[in-house]
Design an enzyme around this catalytic site. Structure first.
Site, short mmCIF file in Angstrom:
data_model
loop_
_atom_site.label_atom_id
_atom_site.label_comp_id
_atom_site.label_asym_id
_atom_site.label_seq_id
_atom_site.Cartn_x
_atom_site.Cartn_y
_atom_site.Cartn_z
N TYR A 86 0.83 -1.21 0.00
CA TYR A 86 0.00 0.00 0.00
C TYR A 86 0.87 1.27 0.00
O TYR A 86 0.36 2.36 0.11
CB TYR A 86 -0.95 -0.01 1.20
CG TYR A 86 -1.94 -1.16 1.16
CD1 TYR A 86 -2.97 -1.17 0.22
CD2 TYR A 86 -1.84 -2.23 2.04
CE1 TYR A 86 -3.88 -2.22 0.15
CE2 TYR A 86 -2.75 -3.28 1.99
CZ TYR A 86 -3.77 -3.27 1.04
OH TYR A 86 -4.66 -4.32 0.98
N TYR A 464 -11.47 -0.87 0.73
CA TYR A 464 -11.32 -0.68 2.18
C TYR A 464 -9.97 -0.03 2.47
O TYR A 464 -9.78 0.59 3.52
CB TYR A 464 -11.49 -2.01 2.92
CG TYR A 464 -10.21 -2.67 3.40
CD1 TYR A 464 -9.71 -2.43 4.68
CD2 TYR A 464 -9.49 -3.53 2.57
CE1 TYR A 464 -8.53 -3.03 5.12
CE2 TYR A 464 -8.33 -4.13 3.00
CZ TYR A 464 -7.85 -3.87 4.27
OH TYR A 464 -6.68 -4.45 4.70
N ARG A 465 -9.05 -0.11 1.51
CA ARG A 465 -7.68 0.36 1.69
C ARG A 465 -7.05 0.33 0.30
O ARG A 465 -7.43 -0.49 -0.53
CB ARG A 465 -6.99 -0.67 2.58
CG ARG A 465 -5.60 -0.38 3.05
CD ARG A 465 -5.22 -1.51 4.00
NE ARG A 465 -3.93 -1.32 4.61
CZ ARG A 465 -3.37 -2.22 5.42
NH1 ARG A 465 -3.98 -3.34 5.71
NH2 ARG A 465 -2.19 -1.99 5.96
#
Ligand code: ADP
Length: 519
Positions: A86, A464-465
């Site tokens: 991420y 969600y991310r």
């Protein structure tokens, strides 16, 4: 990109050194490569830090904030910076200074009776695990897939694990936050000096703010309470294999009621054959041709390593008698899916540690086996993830799966994916695995994930991310009433951080100071 004028930036760096000491400030050169995103789905320099500052106390953070406000230097807060897939420790806005909190690494409290811990940002899951063991407590933590990251970073990112405490954001209770103006706030019962209930009752009195500081750039979290799982008498790790690709619908329909009524206590993980195989083998062993692995090859591979096209794992906890009853109920339900295979599931005492990363994390032991997946493709292996929320219905899971599988195949990627089921939602994670030394594949992975997020948004599925590269896109999909939610966030951002110094661009939240032209 607009960093401060060089003269001001130099003055800011000198001021940072005065606060934290020379050894705790890294220049842009010194910060490479540790603060470049190791899994960047494109050119990692797009998210390059200009320096790193490592405070060791709340007082130092407050002083750093004063300097950042004075010189308008953007700070990107990380706890241990291990947010791999991420963005790692890299900032959304190139030129930001990474505020690395890893030196603040005290475990401030472990309360065995009330089953919680209070930690600082630098405390990793390994640190907390070791301390729980060293003190001989009978408490389990819930590790995320990679146990080397921090409790605070993972909780704020709403990470998850696979015990019954798997929903990390839900297991957080009480925070200390430093606001952009240097004010130090304690949430919930922590707002009351005399209270000792900070880690046992989340709301306190009046509005509750904890979730406002998760996946956000509204403050710097310096302490966080986390609920821990009382060690059960024993446990049983369950594993099913399902033969057909089309079984996914029935698996999810069978699983949902068992999760909703807590018959299955842990999160339940549904893994594709490729995801399972990537943990134990390399792709070359099965297929070395062009494009995604053909269906017949996946079937043959599954037979060879004795797994299903879909594989389900979960864990049951408690006294043997209770666990056996749960197992029987669960087994009757899954046995109705043709050719479902239940693997042998011995009941074990809590002290009897399983081998194998996935199994160990289901009993609260952190590990790094999740990175075995990097061997699948070999080379300078990396992955970037597509992470939509999926309602736990067979129809939704099948729709998302087929959407992702087919789109991934167009880009030549295998469906490395699966679903982790909580009570009312599933995290669907697909990882595009690529070799960073192959720039064409790196860019293809980046474009694939962007395309998947667009596909999902059109179908009404939100992330969600997501990686730094897609934060604006993912945020833009939360568009009810012409993006009213982002308007609210922007109002708060402007009020709390008028100079826009805290993590500009985080989660698509851009302070007014960093208008589109200034980025
Ligand atoms: P990990 O625990 O995996 O090392 P990181 O430290 O990389 O996690 O944190 C993940 C993300 O969470 C960061 O990029 C940042 O946006 C946010 N974050 C981490 N720590 C803090 C903190 N103490 N305060 C505010 N935000 C944080």
């Amino acid at each position: 990109m607009a960093t401060p004028p060089p003269r001001d930036f130099k003055s800011a760096l000198t001021a940072f050194i005065d606060i934290v000491g020379r050894a705790a400030v890294l220049s842009s050169n010194e910060a490479q490569p540790a603060y470049l995103d190791p899994f960047a789905p494109g050119d990692a320099r797009m998210w390059q830090a200009s320096a790193v500052v490592m405070p060791s106390s709340v007082e130092q953070i407050r002083a750093v904030l004063q300097v950042a406000n004075r010189f308008k230097v953007p700070l990107w807060s990380v706890s241990t910076g291990r947010n791999f897939a991420y963005g790692g420790a890299a900032p959304r806005l190139a030129g930001s200074v990474v505020l690395d909190l890893q030196r603040m690494n005290r475990i401030l409290e472990i309360d065995e009776k009330l089953a919680y811990a209070l930690v600082e940002p630098g405390v990793s899951y390994y640190d907390l695990y070791r301390e729980l063991k060293a003190r001989g407590t009978r408490l389990w933590l819930d590790p995320p897939a990679a146990g080397w990251g921090s409790v605070i970073g993972n909780t704020l990112e709403r990470g998850y694990g696979t015990t019954s405490y798997g929903d990390h954001a839900a297991m957080q209770c009480g925070m200390e936050v430093v606001l952009a103006n240097g004010d130090v706030v304690r949430t919930g019962m922590g707002a009351m000096n005399a209270s000792r209930d900070w880690q046992v009752f989340k709301p306190g009195f009046g509005p509750s703010y904890d979730t406002m500081f998760a996946q956000s750039n509204l403050g710097i979290v310096t302490k966080l309470g986390v609920w821990l799982m009382p060690e059960p008498e024993g446990y049983m790790i369950a594993r099913y294999a399902f033969e057909r690709d089309t079984d996914l619908e029935r698996i999810v329909e069978t699983l949902r009621p068992l999760k909703l009524d807590d018959t299955i206590q842990s999160s339940a993980v549904i893994e594709s054959a490729v995801r399972w195989a990537a943990g134990v083998s390399t792709r070359k062993r099965w297929y070395d041709g062009p494009g995604a692995m053909p269906e017949a090859t996946i079937d043959a591979m599954a037979r060879d390593i004795d797994i299903g096209r879909w594989n389900l794992r979960f864990c049951l906890y408690g006294p043997r008698e209770l666990v056996n009853v749960r197992r029987d109920i669960i087994h009757r339900r899954f046995a109705s899916i043709a050719d479902a295979r239940l693997f042998d599931m011995p009941y074990r005492d809590a002290s009897d540690e399983p081998t194998g990363g996935g199994d160990r994390s289901q009993v609260g032991i952190p590990g790094l086996d999740a990175f075995n997946m990097l061997n699948w493709r070999g080379g300078s292996s990396a992955h970037v993830d597509f992470s939509p929320i999926c309602p736990p219905t067979g129809a939704d899971a099948t729709k998302q799966y087929m959407m992702v599988r087919d789109r991934a195949a167009q880009f030549g990627f295998d469906y490395y994916g699966g679903f982790t089921a909580e009570r009312r939602h599933m995290h669907h994670i697909f990882a595009a695995i690529f070799d960073r030394d192959d720039s064409a594949r790196t860019n293809a992975a980046g474009t694939l994930v962007r395309t998947l997020i667009e596909d999902a948004g059109q179908a009404g599925y939100g992330q969600y991310r997501t990686h730094l590269a897609y934060m604006d896109l993912a945020a833009s999909q939360y568009d009810f009433n012409d993006h009213a939610l982002m308007r609210l966030t922007n109002t708060l951002k402007t009020a709390l951080d008028p100079n826009g110094i805290l993590s500009p661009g985080k989660q698509g939240i851009w302070p007014a100071a960093w208008s589109k032209d200034a980025r």
